[in-house]
Design a protein around this motif. Structure first.
Motif, short mmCIF file in Angstrom:
data_model
loop_
_atom_site.label_atom_id
_atom_site.label_comp_id
_atom_site.label_asym_id
_atom_site.label_seq_id
_atom_site.Cartn_x
_atom_site.Cartn_y
_atom_site.Cartn_z
N LYS A 131 0.84 -1.19 0.00
CA LYS A 131 0.00 0.00 0.00
C LYS A 131 0.88 1.25 0.00
CE LYS A 131 -3.29 2.52 2.90
NZ LYS A 131 -4.01 2.51 4.20
N ALA A 132 1.93 1.21 0.83
CA ALA A 132 2.91 2.29 0.89
C ALA A 132 4.22 1.72 1.41
CB ALA A 132 2.44 3.42 1.81
N ALA A 133 5.33 2.28 0.94
CA ALA A 133 6.65 1.87 1.42
C ALA A 133 7.46 3.13 1.71
CB ALA A 133 7.36 1.00 0.39
N TYR A 134 7.94 3.24 2.94
CA TYR A 134 8.69 4.42 3.37
C TYR A 134 10.10 4.03 3.75
CZ TYR A 134 4.09 6.56 3.56
OH TYR A 134 2.83 7.03 3.22
N MET A 135 11.05 4.77 3.19
CA MET A 135 12.46 4.53 3.45
C MET A 135 12.96 5.55 4.48
SD MET A 135 12.72 2.06 1.28
CE MET A 135 10.94 1.73 1.33
N PHE A 136 13.29 5.10 5.66
CA PHE A 136 13.72 5.98 6.75
C PHE A 136 15.23 6.11 6.73
CE2 PHE A 136 9.48 5.42 7.95
CZ PHE A 136 9.17 6.22 9.05
N ARG A 137 15.70 7.36 6.70
CA ARG A 137 17.13 7.63 6.67
C ARG A 137 17.56 8.44 7.90
NH1 ARG A 137 18.41 9.41 0.38
NH2 ARG A 137 17.83 7.40 -0.61
N PRO A 138 17.54 7.81 9.06
CA PRO A 138 17.92 8.55 10.27
C PRO A 138 19.41 8.82 10.33
CG PRO A 138 17.60 6.24 10.78
CD PRO A 138 17.19 6.41 9.34
N GLY A 139 19.78 9.84 11.08
CA GLY A 139 21.17 10.11 11.38
C GLY A 139 21.44 9.65 12.80
N PHE A 140 21.98 10.55 13.62
CA PHE A 140 22.17 10.22 15.04
C PHE A 140 20.81 10.22 15.72
CE2 PHE A 140 22.58 11.40 19.49
CZ PHE A 140 23.52 10.49 19.93
N MET A 141 20.53 9.16 16.49
CA MET A 141 19.26 9.04 17.21
C MET A 141 19.52 9.03 18.72
SD MET A 141 17.53 6.06 14.86
CE MET A 141 19.14 5.29 14.59
N LYS A 142 18.92 9.96 19.41
CA LYS A 142 19.02 9.94 20.87
C LYS A 142 18.26 8.73 21.39
CE LYS A 142 17.77 12.49 25.05
NZ LYS A 142 17.02 13.65 25.59
N PRO A 143 18.94 7.83 22.12
CA PRO A 143 18.26 6.62 22.59
C PRO A 143 17.12 6.94 23.56
CG PRO A 143 20.65 6.43 22.81
CD PRO A 143 20.35 7.87 22.51
N THR A 144 16.18 6.03 23.61
CA THR A 144 15.08 6.15 24.57
C THR A 144 15.56 5.64 25.92
OG1 THR A 144 13.47 5.81 22.81
CG2 THR A 144 12.71 5.48 25.07
N LYS A 145 15.37 6.43 26.94
CA LYS A 145 15.86 6.09 28.28
C LYS A 145 15.22 4.82 28.80
CE LYS A 145 16.55 8.18 32.85
NZ LYS A 145 16.29 9.39 33.70
N GLY A 146 16.06 3.97 29.38
CA GLY A 146 15.56 2.78 30.04
C GLY A 146 15.52 1.53 29.19
N LEU A 147 15.83 1.64 27.89
CA LEU A 147 15.79 0.45 27.04
C LEU A 147 17.08 -0.36 27.17
CD1 LEU A 147 13.96 1.70 23.84
CD2 LEU A 147 13.05 0.85 26.00
N LYS A 148 16.99 -1.65 26.79
CA LYS A 148 18.07 -2.59 27.09
C LYS A 148 19.16 -2.66 26.02
CE LYS A 148 14.99 -5.87 27.36
NZ LYS A 148 14.36 -7.21 27.54
N HIS A 149 18.81 -2.34 24.78
CA HIS A 149 19.71 -2.66 23.68
C HIS A 149 20.37 -1.43 23.05
CE1 HIS A 149 18.31 -6.72 24.03
NE2 HIS A 149 17.06 -6.39 23.73
N VAL A 150 20.61 -0.42 23.85
CA VAL A 150 21.27 0.79 23.34
C VAL A 150 22.72 0.47 23.01
CG1 VAL A 150 21.95 3.15 23.89
CG2 VAL A 150 19.76 2.27 24.70
N LEU A 151 23.15 0.87 21.81
CA LEU A 151 24.53 0.64 21.41
C LEU A 151 25.48 1.42 22.32
CD1 LEU A 151 24.06 0.94 17.55
CD2 LEU A 151 24.41 -1.16 18.85
N LYS A 152 26.60 0.82 22.64
CA LYS A 152 27.52 1.42 23.60
C LYS A 152 27.97 2.82 23.17
CE LYS A 152 29.35 -2.93 25.44
NZ LYS A 152 30.56 -3.77 25.63
N GLY A 153 28.29 2.98 21.92
CA GLY A 153 28.76 4.27 21.44
C GLY A 153 27.74 5.38 21.61
N TYR A 154 26.46 5.04 21.49
CA TYR A 154 25.40 6.04 21.62
C TYR A 154 25.31 6.55 23.06
CZ TYR A 154 23.34 5.74 16.97
OH TYR A 154 23.11 5.84 15.62
N LYS A 155 25.60 5.71 24.02
CA LYS A 155 25.52 6.13 25.42
C LYS A 155 26.49 7.27 25.72
CE LYS A 155 24.06 1.59 27.14
NZ LYS A 155 24.41 0.44 28.01
#
Length: 222
Positions: free
Chosen positions: A145-169
Motif C-alpha cells: 500500500k505504501a513503502a517508506y524509506m527511513f534515513r535517520p542520522g544520530f538518534m538519541k536513545p530512549t531512556k531505560g531500554l536494554k539494547h542501546v549501542l555502547k557508542g550512543y551512550k
C-alpha cells in the motif's frame, strides 16, 4: 484504523525503540516480533516468532498474514565486509522478507530503516550507500500500500531500554548541542518510532524520509 505490526530487529537498539513506541500507542493493537533470537519482551499484545534463517522464511510464511504494517529495523554494519557479503545480508535478506509480506498483505505499509547518506543512484563511491540505495529502490517497486524509506542520522536513545549501542551512550549527553548545531542530522529514537506509526495511520507525501521528514511526521498530530 488499528495497526497490526510486524517488527524485525527488536533485539537491537532501533527495533527495540520502535517496539517501545508501539507498546505505548493506543492505535497499535497487535505486534508480531520476528527475530533470530528473543527480544526479551512479554506483553499481552506481543507475539514472537524465533526463526534462525531469514534467508528462508517459507516455514513461517503463513504466520505473516493479517498484518497491515511492517517496521523493518533489522540491519548489519558494513564495517569489514566485502560488497558481495554486505549485499547478501542487506539486500537479499530484506527483499526476501519484503516480497513475502507484499504477497501476503497487499494492504501493508512497509517502513525500512536505511540510513542518512544512502545513494539512490546505486552508483556512488560508498559501498554501503549503493547497497542501501538498491534495497530502497526495489522495496518501493513492490506491491505494498505504501513503502517508506527511513534515513535517520544520530538518534538519541530512549531512556531505560536494554539494547542501546555502547557508542550512543557516550554521545547522548551531547544531544542538545548536536540538535542545535546539526538540526537536519539528529532526532530521537522516539521520533523514529512515532514517525513509523504516523506513516501507517496517515501516510506521508514522499517515500524517502530524511531526518527532517522523520521529525515532521513524528509530530503530525492532525
Amino acid at each position: 484504523m488499528k495497526i497490526k505490526a510486524i517488527i524485525t530487529g527488536a533485539s537491537g537498539m532501533v527495533g527495540e525503540g520502535v517496539l517501545h513506541e508501539c507498546l505505548l500507542h493506543p492505535d497499535v493493537e497487535e505486534i508480531l516480533i520476528v527475530g533470530r533470537r528473543t527480544a526479551g519482551y512479554t506483553h499481552p499484545r506481543v507475539k514472537e516468532i524465533i526463526h534462525p534463517d531469514f534467508f528462508d522464511l517459507s516455514p513461517i510464511k503463513d504466520q505473516l498474514k493479517g498484518y497491515n504494517a511492517c517496521y523493518f529495523c533489522l540491519g548489519a554494519s558494513s564495517i569489514g565486509m566485502k560488497e558481495k557479503d554486505y549485499h547478501h545480508v542487506t539486500y537479499d535478506l530484506t527483499m526476501h522478507m519484503a516480497t513475502i509480506l507484499a504477497d501476503q498483505n497487499p494492504g501493508m505499509t512497509f517502513c525500512y530503516v536505511s540510513g542518512a547518506g544512502t545513494d539512490s543512484t546505486e552508483h556512488g563511491k560508498m559501498m554501503w550507500a549503493r547497497v542501501k540505495g538498491q534495497t530502497e529502490n526495489d522495496l518501493m517497486r513492490l506491491s505494498f500500500k505504501a513503502a517508506y524509506m527511513f534515513r535517520p542520522g544520530f538518534m538519541k536513545p530512549t531512556k531505560g531500554l536494554k539494547h542501546v549501542l555502547k557508542g550512543y551512550k557516550f554521545f547522548t549527553w551531547m544531544y542538545p548541542a548536536l540538535k542545535a548545531l546539526f538540526p537536519s542530522r539528529v532526532s530521537t529514537l522516539r521520533e523514529v518510532g512515532l514517525a513509523m506509526i504516523n506513516g501507517t495511520l496517515k501516510g506521508y507525501e514522499r517515500p524517502i524520509l530524511e531526518v527532517k521528514d522523520i521529525i515532521k511526521l513524528a509530530h503530525n498530530t492532525a
